[in-house]
Design an enzyme around this catalytic site. Structure first.
Site, PDB file in Angstrom:
ATOM      1  N   ASP A  62      -0.454   9.586 -11.038  1.00  7.58           N
ATOM      2  CA  ASP A  62      -0.021   8.586 -11.601  1.00  7.58           C
ATOM      3  C   ASP A  62       1.334   8.187 -12.383  1.00  7.58           C
ATOM      4  O   ASP A  62       1.770   7.149 -12.087  1.00  7.58           O
ATOM      5  CB  ASP A  62      -1.117   8.935 -13.141  1.00  7.58           C
ATOM      6  CG  ASP A  62      -2.708   9.083 -13.188  1.00  7.58           C
ATOM      7  OD1 ASP A  62      -3.136   8.448 -12.261  1.00  7.58           O
ATOM      8  OD2 ASP A  62      -3.117   9.113 -14.532  1.00  7.58           O
ATOM      9  N   ASP A  99      -4.191   2.545  -4.814  1.00  7.88           N
ATOM     10  CA  ASP A  99      -2.229   2.607  -3.990  1.00  7.88           C
ATOM     11  C   ASP A  99      -2.633   1.441  -4.129  1.00  7.88           C
ATOM     12  O   ASP A  99      -1.874   1.440  -2.816  1.00  7.88           O
ATOM     13  CB  ASP A  99      -3.197   4.274  -3.477  1.00  7.88           C
ATOM     14  CG  ASP A  99      -3.570   3.623  -2.417  1.00  7.88           C
ATOM     15  OD1 ASP A  99      -4.102   2.613  -1.650  1.00  7.88           O
ATOM     16  OD2 ASP A  99      -2.669   4.298  -1.459  1.00  7.88           O
ATOM     17  N   ASN A 156      -2.093  12.865  -4.011  1.00  6.47           N
ATOM     18  CA  ASN A 156      -3.672  12.881  -5.140  1.00  6.47           C
ATOM     19  C   ASN A 156      -4.373  14.516  -5.081  1.00  6.47           C
ATOM     20  O   ASN A 156      -4.520  15.339  -5.457  1.00  6.47           O
ATOM     21  CB  ASN A 156      -4.779  12.086  -5.391  1.00  6.47           C
ATOM     22  CG  ASN A 156      -4.064  11.452  -6.569  1.00  6.47           C
ATOM     23  OD1 ASN A 156      -3.048  11.461  -7.261  1.00  6.47           O
ATOM     24  ND2 ASN A 156      -4.772  10.014  -6.398  1.00  6.47           N
ATOM     25  N   ASP A 208       0.517  -0.886  -0.134  1.00  8.76           N
ATOM     26  CA  ASP A 208      -0.073  -0.021  -0.143  1.00  8.76           C
ATOM     27  C   ASP A 208       0.472   1.402   0.107  1.00  8.76           C
ATOM     28  O   ASP A 208       1.372   1.421   0.213  1.00  8.76           O
ATOM     29  CB  ASP A 208      -1.017   0.124   1.108  1.00  8.76           C
ATOM     30  CG  ASP A 208      -1.968   1.260   0.941  1.00  8.76           C
ATOM     31  OD1 ASP A 208      -2.486   1.129   0.636  1.00  8.76           O
ATOM     32  OD2 ASP A 208      -2.245   2.083   1.923  1.00  8.76           O
TER      33      ASP A 208
END
Length: 190
Positions: A137, A163, A128, A120
Site C-alpha cells: 500500500d 497496480d 505483496n 503499470d
C-alpha cells in the site's frame, strides 16, 4: 429433488433482487434435506400451518426483498459518487471513466489534443508476496505521489486497478505526453 421448480428458482435468483422462497415442510428432517439440496429459501413453515402465519411470512419476505433492493440501489448510487481512491488519494476508476468520456468529447469538439498514459507497477505482485500488504500500500501511495507531483492541475491521475494507473492529459500532444511519462518514470524509479 430434481424437479424443474428448483432449477427455475435458481435461475431467478439474483443477488441484488432475490426472489423470496418460503418452504412448506412436513418436519425438521425435510428442512434439513432442503438445505442439503441448496434450495435458495429464506424462511419455512411447518405443517400444520395456519393461513394467517403463511400470509405473515410472505409479507415479511416481501419486505425483506424490498429492503435488499433498496440497499443495493443505494450502494450503486454511493459507488457512483466516490471520486477519490481511498488508498492513493487519486481519482477513482469509476470517476475517471466519467472524466475520460467528458474530456474525449471536449477534445473532439474543439479539435484539441488529448493524451492518456497507462502506468503499470512492474513486479508489484512479488512485492505483496514477499512483504506485508501495508508495504505494498505504501508503494502505491508513493507512485500516486509521483504522479501528483508531475502533472498539471488540469490533468487527471487515477488508480485503475491493483497496480495500474492512468493519467489523462488534456491539451497535450503525443510528444509532450512522452516527456511527462519520462518525468514520471524517472521520479518513480528514483
Amino acid at each position: 429433488a430434481g424437479g424443474v421448480e428448483l432449477e427455475l428458482l435458481e435461475n431467478l435468483q439474483r443477488e441484488d433482487d432475490p426472489v423470496p422462497v418460503i418452504l412448506l415442510v412436513d418436519d425438521l428432517q425435510a428442512l434439513g434435506d432442503a438445505r442439503q439440496m441448496r434450495i435458495p429459501f429464506r424462511d419455512f413453515v411447518l405443517k400444520p400451518y395456519s393461513p394467517a402465519e403463511c400470509v405473515h411470512r410472505i409479507e415479511l419476505a416481501l419486505l425483506t426483498r424490498t429492503k435488499i433492493r433498496g440497499l443495493h440501489s443505494r450502494a450503486r448510487q454511493l459507488e457512483s459518487q466516490v471520486s477519490i481512491d481511498f488508498k492513493t488519494g487519486l481519482t477513482s476508476e469509476l470517476y475517471f471513466k466519467r472524466i475520460l468520456g467528458l474530456e474525449w468529447k471536449r477534445a473532439q469538439r474543439h479539435q484539441n489534443p488529448l493524451s492518456l498514459l497507462l502506468i503499470d507497477v512492474d513486479n508489484f505482485k512479488s512485492v505483496n508476496d514477499s512483504t506485508e500488504y501495508a508495504f505494498g500500500d505504501e508503494v502505491l501511495r508513493r507512485v500516486a505521489d509521483a504522479l501528483k507531483g508531475n502533472v498539471r492541475e488540469t490533468d487527471f491521475a487515477a488508480r485503475f486497478g491493483g497496480d495500474e494507473f492512468c493519467v489523462l492529459l488534456p491539451q497535450t500532444s503525443p510528444a509532450e505526453a512522452v516527456q511527462t511519462a519520462l518525468r514520471i518514470r524517472q521520479r518513480i524509479s528514483g
